[in-house]
Design a protein around this motif. Structure first.
Motif, PDB file in Angstrom:
ATOM      1  N   THR A   1       2.029   6.811  13.336  1.00  0.00           N
ATOM      2  CA  THR A   1       2.498   7.269  14.643  1.00  0.00           C
ATOM      3  C   THR A   1       1.464   8.151  15.340  1.00  0.00           C
ATOM      4  OG1 THR A   1       3.544   9.193  13.653  1.00  0.00           O
ATOM      5  CG2 THR A   1       4.922   7.241  13.945  1.00  0.00           C
ATOM      6  N   THR A   2       0.489   8.675  14.585  1.00  0.00           N
ATOM      7  CA  THR A   2      -0.565   9.488  15.206  1.00  0.00           C
ATOM      8  C   THR A   2      -1.918   8.868  14.885  1.00  0.00           C
ATOM      9  OG1 THR A   2      -0.857  10.876  13.256  1.00  0.00           O
ATOM     10  CG2 THR A   2       0.786  11.591  14.880  1.00  0.00           C
ATOM     11  N   TRP A   3      -2.952   9.352  15.592  1.00  0.00           N
ATOM     12  CA  TRP A   3      -4.291   8.822  15.346  1.00  0.00           C
ATOM     13  C   TRP A   3      -4.722   9.035  13.891  1.00  0.00           C
ATOM     14  CZ3 TRP A   3      -7.805  10.230  20.171  1.00  0.00           C
ATOM     15  CH2 TRP A   3      -7.330   9.518  21.285  1.00  0.00           C
ATOM     16  N   ASP A   4      -4.441  10.233  13.362  1.00  0.00           N
ATOM     17  CA  ASP A   4      -4.825  10.511  11.969  1.00  0.00           C
ATOM     18  C   ASP A   4      -4.154   9.542  11.012  1.00  0.00           C
ATOM     19  OD1 ASP A   4      -6.500  12.524  12.666  1.00  0.00           O
ATOM     20  OD2 ASP A   4      -5.048  14.147  12.348  1.00  0.00           O
ATOM     21  N   GLU A   5      -2.865   9.311  11.278  1.00  0.00           N
ATOM     22  CA  GLU A   5      -2.137   8.377  10.407  1.00  0.00           C
ATOM     23  C   GLU A   5      -2.686   6.955  10.557  1.00  0.00           C
ATOM     24  OE1 GLU A   5       2.100  10.747  10.808  1.00  0.00           O
ATOM     25  OE2 GLU A   5       2.111   8.560  10.930  1.00  0.00           O
ATOM     26  N   LEU A   6      -3.035   6.596  11.792  1.00  0.00           N
ATOM     27  CA  LEU A   6      -3.568   5.256  12.042  1.00  0.00           C
ATOM     28  C   LEU A   6      -4.873   5.049  11.276  1.00  0.00           C
ATOM     29  CD1 LEU A   6      -3.531   2.536  13.573  1.00  0.00           C
ATOM     30  CD2 LEU A   6      -4.710   3.654  15.455  1.00  0.00           C
ATOM     31  N   ARG A   7      -5.708   6.068  11.323  1.00  0.00           N
ATOM     32  CA  ARG A   7      -6.983   6.010  10.620  1.00  0.00           C
ATOM     33  C   ARG A   7      -6.771   5.879   9.123  1.00  0.00           C
ATOM     34  NH1 ARG A   7     -12.372   7.166  11.198  1.00  0.00           N
ATOM     35  NH2 ARG A   7     -12.896   8.004   9.155  1.00  0.00           N
ATOM     36  N   ALA A   8      -5.865   6.731   8.609  1.00  0.00           N
ATOM     37  CA  ALA A   8      -5.587   6.717   7.169  1.00  0.00           C
ATOM     38  C   ALA A   8      -5.012   5.363   6.759  1.00  0.00           C
ATOM     39  CB  ALA A   8      -4.622   7.851   6.818  1.00  0.00           C
ATOM     40  N   ALA A   9      -4.107   4.841   7.577  1.00  0.00           N
ATOM     41  CA  ALA A   9      -3.491   3.546   7.259  1.00  0.00           C
ATOM     42  C   ALA A   9      -4.547   2.440   7.277  1.00  0.00           C
ATOM     43  CB  ALA A   9      -2.381   3.241   8.260  1.00  0.00           C
ATOM     44  N   ALA A  10      -5.406   2.471   8.294  1.00  0.00           N
ATOM     45  CA  ALA A  10      -6.444   1.439   8.395  1.00  0.00           C
ATOM     46  C   ALA A  10      -7.357   1.499   7.175  1.00  0.00           C
ATOM     47  CB  ALA A  10      -7.244   1.626   9.685  1.00  0.00           C
ATOM     48  N   GLU A  11      -7.654   2.714   6.753  1.00  0.00           N
ATOM     49  CA  GLU A  11      -8.525   2.872   5.578  1.00  0.00           C
ATOM     50  C   GLU A  11      -7.844   2.318   4.330  1.00  0.00           C
ATOM     51  OE1 GLU A  11      -9.773   6.880   4.857  1.00  0.00           O
ATOM     52  OE2 GLU A  11     -11.265   6.233   3.377  1.00  0.00           O
ATOM     53  N   ALA A  12      -6.561   2.696   4.145  1.00  0.00           N
ATOM     54  CA  ALA A  12      -5.840   2.269   2.951  1.00  0.00           C
ATOM     55  C   ALA A  12      -5.643   0.758   2.925  1.00  0.00           C
ATOM     56  CB  ALA A  12      -4.493   2.984   2.893  1.00  0.00           C
ATOM     57  N   LEU A  13      -5.538   0.144   4.100  1.00  0.00           N
ATOM     58  CA  LEU A  13      -5.237  -1.286   4.157  1.00  0.00           C
ATOM     59  C   LEU A  13      -6.493  -2.155   4.113  1.00  0.00           C
ATOM     60  CD1 LEU A  13      -2.463  -1.067   6.882  1.00  0.00           C
ATOM     61  CD2 LEU A  13      -2.113  -1.833   4.528  1.00  0.00           C
ATOM     62  N   THR A  14      -7.667  -1.517   4.209  1.00  0.00           N
ATOM     63  CA  THR A  14      -8.906  -2.291   4.163  1.00  0.00           C
ATOM     64  C   THR A  14      -9.238  -2.638   2.722  1.00  0.00           C
ATOM     65  OG1 THR A  14      -9.701  -1.169   6.143  1.00  0.00           O
ATOM     66  CG2 THR A  14     -11.348  -2.295   4.803  1.00  0.00           C
ATOM     67  N   THR A  15      -9.302  -3.940   2.446  1.00  0.00           N
ATOM     68  CA  THR A  15      -9.667  -4.390   1.105  1.00  0.00           C
ATOM     69  C   THR A  15     -10.873  -5.300   1.227  1.00  0.00           C
ATOM     70  OG1 THR A  15      -8.217  -6.281   1.312  1.00  0.00           O
ATOM     71  CG2 THR A  15      -7.275  -4.295   0.320  1.00  0.00           C
ATOM     72  N   GLY A  16     -11.260  -5.898   0.115  1.00  0.00           N
ATOM     73  CA  GLY A  16     -12.455  -6.738   0.099  1.00  0.00           C
ATOM     74  C   GLY A  16     -12.554  -7.731   1.239  1.00  0.00           C
ATOM     75  N   ASP A  17     -11.510  -8.547   1.420  1.00  0.00           N
ATOM     76  CA  ASP A  17     -11.617  -9.586   2.440  1.00  0.00           C
ATOM     77  C   ASP A  17     -10.631  -9.384   3.578  1.00  0.00           C
ATOM     78  OD1 ASP A  17      -9.457  -9.992   0.913  1.00  0.00           O
ATOM     79  OD2 ASP A  17      -9.859 -12.104   0.424  1.00  0.00           O
ATOM     80  N   ARG A  18     -10.167  -8.155   3.734  1.00  0.00           N
ATOM     81  CA  ARG A  18      -9.228  -7.897   4.825  1.00  0.00           C
ATOM     82  C   ARG A  18      -9.553  -6.551   5.458  1.00  0.00           C
ATOM     83  NH1 ARG A  18      -3.324  -6.774   2.953  1.00  0.00           N
ATOM     84  NH2 ARG A  18      -4.198  -4.690   2.738  1.00  0.00           N
ATOM     85  N   TYR A  19      -9.568  -6.547   6.787  1.00  0.00           N
ATOM     86  CA  TYR A  19      -9.763  -5.289   7.496  1.00  0.00           C
ATOM     87  C   TYR A  19      -8.413  -4.614   7.718  1.00  0.00           C
ATOM     88  CZ  TYR A  19     -14.596  -6.580   8.477  1.00  0.00           C
ATOM     89  OH  TYR A  19     -15.921  -6.906   8.360  1.00  0.00           O
TER      90      TYR A  19
ATOM     91  N   ALA B   1       0.825  -1.204   0.000  1.00  0.00           N
ATOM     92  CA  ALA B   1       0.000   0.000   0.000  1.00  0.00           C
ATOM     93  C   ALA B   1       0.864   1.260   0.000  1.00  0.00           C
ATOM     94  CB  ALA B   1      -0.939  -0.002   1.209  1.00  0.00           C
ATOM     95  N   GLY B   2       2.173   1.069   0.164  1.00  0.00           N
ATOM     96  CA  GLY B   2       3.084   2.216   0.135  1.00  0.00           C
ATOM     97  C   GLY B   2       2.928   3.138   1.325  1.00  0.00           C
ATOM     98  N   ILE B   3       2.648   2.592   2.500  1.00  0.00           N
ATOM     99  CA  ILE B   3       2.531   3.469   3.670  1.00  0.00           C
ATOM    100  C   ILE B   3       3.511   3.077   4.770  1.00  0.00           C
ATOM    101  CG2 ILE B   3       0.221   4.470   3.511  1.00  0.00           C
ATOM    102  CD1 ILE B   3      -0.911   2.049   4.801  1.00  0.00           C
ATOM    103  N   GLU B   4       3.839   4.077   5.550  1.00  0.00           N
ATOM    104  CA  GLU B   4       4.732   3.898   6.685  1.00  0.00           C
ATOM    105  C   GLU B   4       3.896   3.511   7.902  1.00  0.00           C
ATOM    106  OE1 GLU B   4       8.275   4.499   7.005  1.00  0.00           O
ATOM    107  OE2 GLU B   4       7.968   4.111   4.864  1.00  0.00           O
ATOM    108  N   PRO B   5       4.490   2.812   8.882  1.00  0.00           N
ATOM    109  CA  PRO B   5       3.754   2.525  10.117  1.00  0.00           C
ATOM    110  C   PRO B   5       3.262   3.829  10.761  1.00  0.00           C
ATOM    111  CG  PRO B   5       5.823   1.334  10.080  1.00  0.00           C
ATOM    112  CD  PRO B   5       5.827   2.215   8.889  1.00  0.00           C
TER     113      PRO B   5
END
Lengths: 318, 401
Positions: free
Chosen positions: B161-179, B155-159
């Motif tokens: 470190t902040t809540w905003d980044e966590l939210r964005a990362a979770a969104e980007a990493l959510t696919t059809g069969d994966r949360y 997904a081209g994202i870094e781990p």
């Protein structure tokens, strides 16, 4: 020692001049003592293993019984404070309602399905007995293992039940994670557990109905549904009342199934009096209020137990 | 004859009852043996046994360890306390220490010359009740953010470190069969434990759960579920379930603790790493809860043995033994220097070593009243995450109980 007991008094009796009366009285006394001695183990057992815990629980419900009590032995008497705290908690209405819904739902489901199975297995067909014994499996399975499997079946994302529903175009149901559905799911599993109990008792009840009644009924035109209404049901009634009352008492206190499936959640949607009592006592270490909740549960069960005993006595009287 | 038999029968029936009543109490270990009760699993027990043996030899005693399941420990301890059969050394989960200490069943470790010096403040707080130190944890743990290295790279994202980044990362990493993310929000203390980093790092406290900071924290977590970046099953997942979901590839990130490392190492084809949990804003301090089991010395009738038990606990919790216990169990040595050594050996451990330094004890603020607050926290989380109540109302309703 026993020889003395049996032979000892005899010479005294012989020396006496008052004749046979005291001897008979002594003999009767001895017999009565023996009878009581036979009862002692049973009475002792009931007092130690049933009486003591119940009295202890009743007393505990009126005490500030905490972790400290186990070490110091001090449990200040608080009267009805625990009951006031329990009943006025916003959770109480939820738990009472859940307990009622859980019990009614489970009993209706178990009884209807159990009765249908019992009627079905009355017919003789190949492997009928094998199938009937297989239906006992839910009863034989350790409950925690059963709930673990059900948790997996009911999983909303990859659970086999939702996969199956998906193939017929039904959207995934949030079985254990939606407060609206969780109670239904828990009832469903409890019905599954309760079917063998209902089926077995009802089946043996059906076996006891003499075939002649059906033969005579058939001559008068009572077959199928009519035979069930006029012959099967009236003759099955005593068994039915036993099954229902025992079922209610058993269901009221169900703990393991709920703990295993949802732990009382989500958002207390499956919290019953039994799980709430457990939570208060063993998670919050508030043994006093936990005992208060279980005392309420005991009283409710007792009502049904009395109903059962009365129904039973009437059956015997008849 | 018949009467005799009746009498014999009755007498023996009565004898059985008497015999049952007379049969009580078990054998106690002799004066040269220290009895240790702990909650170790079959895999960790041998590691600890070596330490026990070494320390028993040092204090000139034998040692006998009884392993009890963690869930049944408190019940066992209470039963032993009321029958005066407590072991000489008792392992307690750290949030239970104050609860048991308040009952008077434990002796202060300061009596045995253990002051808690060299241990992080969180460890000392967790073992302290009413100003006295009652328990010391040789190894501790906390929670962090585990992630699937390949999934983030893809997904081209870094781990985050902040809540905003966590939210964005979770969104980007959510696919059809994966949360995007998995965590536990169960209606148990595990659910509470996992929510605490959000609550504390945002400046809220467990004694004021309706504060705006608490609402903000709950709103953030609720958003992850409401927007579908985390499964709504989180309300029914234990931390073990979360780990299973992560290993099965159903979630790209998870909130969990270092004790999962043995299972994660064993998972084939999984390339994982861990970072400290994200904080509200860049520059905020992460405050995660401190976990781990403390060793305590219960009050018994035998002062000499209690003194020996004190020496034994001092030995078991010493730095030199911490490393062995920590590596074996997937934990962090309590001693700061030993922890640094462990961190150098394993980058995943390093993450948790960092977090532990600022980790907070759950019972530091409320002491024995903690279980009540913990119940309110998981109740509020459940109400919010299931959509029963909006976060602010959920916290208010939970606080009523």
């Amino acid at each position: 020692m026993t020889t003395t007991l049996a032979a000892g008094p005899a010479p005294v009796v012989a020396a006496s001049d008052t004749g046979t009366d005291p001897r008979r009285r002594r003999a009767r006394l001895r017999e009565r003592t023996a009878q009581w001695l036979f009862l002692v183990p049973a009475i002792g057992y009931v007092l130690v293993f049933f009486g003591y815990p119940i009295v202890k629980n009743l007393v505990m419900g009126s005490q500030d019984y905490t972790v400290r009590t186990f070490v110091s032995g001090e449990a200040p008497w608080v009267g009805l404070d625990n009951y006031v705290e329990v009943v006025s908690s916003s959770l109480f209405r939820t738990t009472v309602l859940n307990t009622a819904l859980f019990t009614i739902g489970s009993i209706v489901g178990q009884f209807v399905i159990g009765l249908l199975f019992a009627l079905f297995f009355q017919r003789r067909f190949p492997l009928g007995n094998v199938l009937r014994s297989l239906l006992l499996l839910p009863w034989l399975l350790p409950m925690i293992a059963g709930t673990a499997v059900w948790k997996w079946i009911l999983d909303q994302d990859g659970g086999i039940l939702n996969e199956a529903l998906g193939t017929v175009g039904i959207a995934p149901v949030h079985w254990l994670t939606s407060p609206d559905v969780a109670l239904v799911a828990v009832i469903m599993v409890n019905v599954w557990v309760g079917i063998p109990f209902n089926m077995t008792l009802l089946y043996s009840g059906l076996q006891n109905i003499p075939d002649e009644l059906y033969e005579a009924g058939a001559l008068d035109g009572a077959t199928g549904g009519k035979a069930f209404r006029h012959i099967t049901w009236p003759n099955l009634r005593p068994v039915v009342s036993v099954v229902l009352v025992l079922g209610v008492i058993y269901t009221l206190k169900v703990l393991d199934i709920i703990l295993g499936l949802t732990g009382g959640g989500p958002a207390n949607a499956t919290q019953t009096l039994a799980t709430d009592s457990y939570r208060r006592s063993f998670q919050e270490f508030s043994f006093g209020t936990g005992a208060a909740v279980s005392n309420i549960l005991i009283v409710v069960s007792l009502v049904f137990a009395v109903v059962y005993l009365r129904a039973n006595r009437r059956a015997v009287d008849e | 004859m018949r009467r005799t038999r009746t009498a014999v029968g009755a007498a023996s029936a009565a004898a059985v009852v008497l015999g049952l009543a007379a049969c009580s109490g078990g054998a106690r270990a002799d004066d040269a043996t220290l009895v240790v009760t702990d909650t170790l699993s079959d895999t960790s027990a041998p590691i600890y046994q070596e330490v026990y043996d070494a320390c028993a030899a040092e204090v000139g005693m034998q040692v006998q360890a009884n392993h009890v399941a963690g869930s049944g420990l408190i019940a066992t301890v209470l039963q032993q306390a009321s029958s005066d059969t407590l072991p000489d050394v008792l392992m307690l989960d750290n949030p239970d220490v104050q609860q048991i200490a308040s009952s008077g069943a434990l002796s202060p470790l300061t009596d045995h010359g253990i002051t808690g010096e060299g241990f992080p403040q969180g460890v000392v707080d967790a073992g302290t009740y009413d100003g006295d130190l009652y328990g010391v944890a040789p190894v501790v743990n906390t929670i962090g953010l585990f992630y699937d290295v390949d999934a983030l790279a893809e997904a081209g994202i870094e781990p985050p470190t902040t809540w905003d980044e966590l939210r964005a990362a979770a969104e980007a990493l959510t696919t059809g069969d994966r949360y995007g993310i998995a965590f536990s929000a169960a209606n148990t203390f595990e659910g509470t434990w996992q929510f605490l980093p959000y609550l504390w790092s945002n400046g809220a406290d467990e004694d004021d759960l309706t504060s705006p900071e608490a609402v903000e924290a709950l709103t953030f977590v609720e958003g992850l579920v409401a927007d579908g970046f985390a499964s709504s099953s989180v309300v029914n997942w234990s931390q073990n379930d979360v780990n299973d979901q992560f290993i099965a590839g159903n979630a790209a990130m998870m909130v969990n603790g270092p004790w999962n490392m043995p299972a994660l190492e064993a998972a084939e084809g999984l390339d994982y790493a861990a970072v400290p949990l994200p904080v509200p804003q860049a520059g905020d301090t992460l405050q995660a809860p401190l976990g781990g089991e403390a060793f305590t010395v219960p009050r018994t009738q035998n002062p000499d043995k209690m003194a020996k038990a004190g020496e034994f606990v001092a030995c078991v919790t010493r730095g030199e033994h911490q490393l062995a216990m920590a590596t074996g169990r997937g934990a962090v040595p309590s001693d700061t220097e030993v922890a640094a050594e462990a961190a150098a050996a394993n980058p995943v451990v390093a993450t948790f070593v960092d977090t532990v330094q600022t980790a907070r004890s759950r019972t530091a603020l409320l002491g024995p009243d903690w279980p009540k607050a913990a119940t309110q926290i998981y109740t509020a989380q459940q109400l919010a995450l299931t959509g029963s109540e909006p976060p602010a109302a959920a916290l208010e309703r939970a606080a009523e109980n």
